[in-house]
Design a protein around this motif. Structure first.
Motif, short mmCIF file in Angstrom:
data_model
loop_
_atom_site.label_atom_id
_atom_site.label_comp_id
_atom_site.label_asym_id
_atom_site.label_seq_id
_atom_site.Cartn_x
_atom_site.Cartn_y
_atom_site.Cartn_z
N VAL A 1 -7.99 6.94 -17.39
CA VAL A 1 -7.90 5.86 -16.42
C VAL A 1 -7.79 6.40 -15.00
N GLY A 2 -7.08 7.54 -14.85
CA GLY A 2 -6.90 8.13 -13.53
C GLY A 2 -5.45 8.30 -13.12
N ILE A 3 -4.52 8.14 -14.08
CA ILE A 3 -3.10 8.35 -13.79
C ILE A 3 -2.88 9.83 -13.46
N SER A 4 -2.06 10.07 -12.44
CA SER A 4 -1.94 11.42 -11.89
C SER A 4 -1.02 12.33 -12.68
N SER A 5 0.10 11.79 -13.19
CA SER A 5 1.06 12.65 -13.85
C SER A 5 1.94 11.82 -14.79
N PHE A 6 2.76 12.52 -15.61
CA PHE A 6 3.52 11.86 -16.66
C PHE A 6 4.91 12.47 -16.76
N LEU B 1 -6.10 1.16 -9.65
CA LEU B 1 -7.10 2.19 -9.31
C LEU B 1 -8.46 1.58 -9.00
N GLU B 2 -8.72 0.37 -9.49
CA GLU B 2 -9.94 -0.32 -9.10
C GLU B 2 -9.86 -0.76 -7.65
N ILE B 3 -8.66 -1.06 -7.18
CA ILE B 3 -8.45 -1.42 -5.78
C ILE B 3 -8.54 -0.18 -4.90
N LYS C 1 0.83 -1.21 0.00
CA LYS C 1 0.00 0.00 0.00
C LYS C 1 0.87 1.27 0.00
N PRO C 2 1.70 1.43 -1.03
CA PRO C 2 2.63 2.57 -1.09
C PRO C 2 1.91 3.89 -1.25
N ASP C 3 2.60 4.97 -0.85
CA ASP C 3 2.03 6.31 -1.02
C ASP C 3 1.98 6.70 -2.50
N LEU C 4 3.00 6.29 -3.27
CA LEU C 4 3.11 6.67 -4.67
C LEU C 4 3.59 5.48 -5.50
N GLN D 1 -7.95 6.31 -5.13
CA GLN D 1 -7.13 7.45 -4.72
C GLN D 1 -5.64 7.21 -4.92
N ALA D 2 -5.26 6.06 -5.49
CA ALA D 2 -3.84 5.76 -5.70
C ALA D 2 -3.20 6.82 -6.59
N LYS D 3 -1.98 7.23 -6.23
CA LYS D 3 -1.26 8.25 -6.99
C LYS D 3 -0.21 7.56 -7.87
N ILE D 4 -0.39 7.66 -9.18
CA ILE D 4 0.45 6.96 -10.14
C ILE D 4 1.14 7.96 -11.06
N LEU D 5 2.45 7.85 -11.17
CA LEU D 5 3.25 8.64 -12.09
C LEU D 5 3.68 7.74 -13.24
N MET D 6 3.20 8.02 -14.44
CA MET D 6 3.58 7.26 -15.62
C MET D 6 4.92 7.76 -16.14
N ILE D 7 5.88 6.85 -16.30
CA ILE D 7 7.19 7.18 -16.85
C ILE D 7 7.40 6.32 -18.08
N SER D 8 7.52 6.96 -19.23
CA SER D 8 7.57 6.21 -20.47
C SER D 8 8.49 6.86 -21.47
#
Length: 288
Positions: free
Chosen positions: A97-102, A71-73, A48-51, A76-83
């Motif tokens: 989907v609900g990804i917070s940042s990129f 995010l279905e779980i 259950k990480p913060d980020l 409020q999960a905070k996800i940073l997409m790195i690609s």
């Protein structure tokens, strides 16, 4: 700030090592590492990480689908997409989907840390959100752009301006901030400093004559570049913000008054070998 747990999801051990090393001397602590979608979901439930940092190209389900599962779980999960890819379509799919940042690979260390900090502050509202989210990133961008534009180093300091007005002598570039939040940025310097900076920016020898109009236009363009890059980073980092900038205006004079009524204002001063360059940023409505 307390320690903040981060789950890294990436099928490349090299990428994982690079991200982990960037965070090694910060309050962001890597709690675990996942190589694929199933591992990511399992380790998210375990820690259950913060980020979460999420690679796009994962074996099996990609980063967007993996983010959807997480995010279905926890919506409020905070996800940073790195690609390696950072195109408009990818960002649109991620936001839906609900990804917070990129961020795009290879990540710039200070941008990576700033983005995580903004996501954490935005979620948990620890400390002064306005300073952490808007002023600290501007400090680094201001310093970096001074090096890029003029090729000189600078020492930065900032303070909150509690006065109702700011007195300026010299030349000032005024740029409005529209959208969310609204406000104003003023870049200013003494005329002698402004002219010396214009020589550096235009690659003109110090003893070569530079007309006043060219010097002023160079200063206005510098302000436009600094504020434009700053707003772009804020918009990329905070998905619910949509800041824009207005065309720059200029004023020049002695002891000019810039009024800050109903605005929360900060002054950043860059000390260089050729003099001081200052930037005032004000946000309407006070604290967010």
């Amino acid at each position: 700030m307390k320690e903040v747990s981060v789950l890294i999801v990436d099928d490349s051990r090299i990428s994982y090592t690079m991200l982990k090393n960037i965070l090694a001397k910060t309050n962001f602590k890597v709690c675990d590492y996942a190589r694929n979608s199933n591992e990511a979901v399992e380790k998210y439930q375990q820690h259950k990480p913060d980020l979460i940092t999420m690679d796009m190209n994962l074996p099996g389900q990609n980063g967007i689908e993996t983010s959807r599962r997480i995010l279905e779980i926890n919506p409020q999960a905070k996800i940073l997409m790195i690609s390696a890819m950072k195109d408009a379509q990818l960002m649109t799919q991620g936001r839906e989907v609900g990804i917070s940042s990129f961020l795009q690979k290879p990540v710039v260390p200070y941008e990576f840390i700033d983005t995580l900090l903004l996501l954490y502050q935005n979620e948990f509202n620890t400390g002064d959100l306005l300073i952490e989210s808007y002023i600290h990133p501007l400090l680094k961008i201001f310093q970096n752009e001074i090096m890029q534009l003029y090729g000189i180093e600078s020492k930065m300091s900032f303070h909150e301006n509690i006065e109702k007005e700011n007195t300026i002598t010299g030349t000032a570039v005024i740029i409005g901030l529209t959208g969310n939040p609204t406000g104003r940025v003023v870049l200013y310097a003494a005329d002698t400093v402004m002219i010396a900076l214009a020589h550096l920016m235009l690659h003109i020898e110090p003893d070569e004559k530079l007309n006043d109009e060219d010097a002023r236009e160079a200063f206005a363009e510098a302000g436009n570049i600094i504020v434009g890059n700053y707003v772009s980073q804020i918009d990329d980092t905070l998905k619910d913000k949509d800041m824009r900038i207005s065309p720059p205006g200029m004023i020049r004079g002695h002891k000019m008054k810039i009024v800050n009524l109903k605005m929360r204002s900060f002054i950043i001063v860059a000390v260089t070998d050729i003099g001081e360059l200052a930037l005032s940023i004000s946000f309407a409505g006070g604290k967010e």
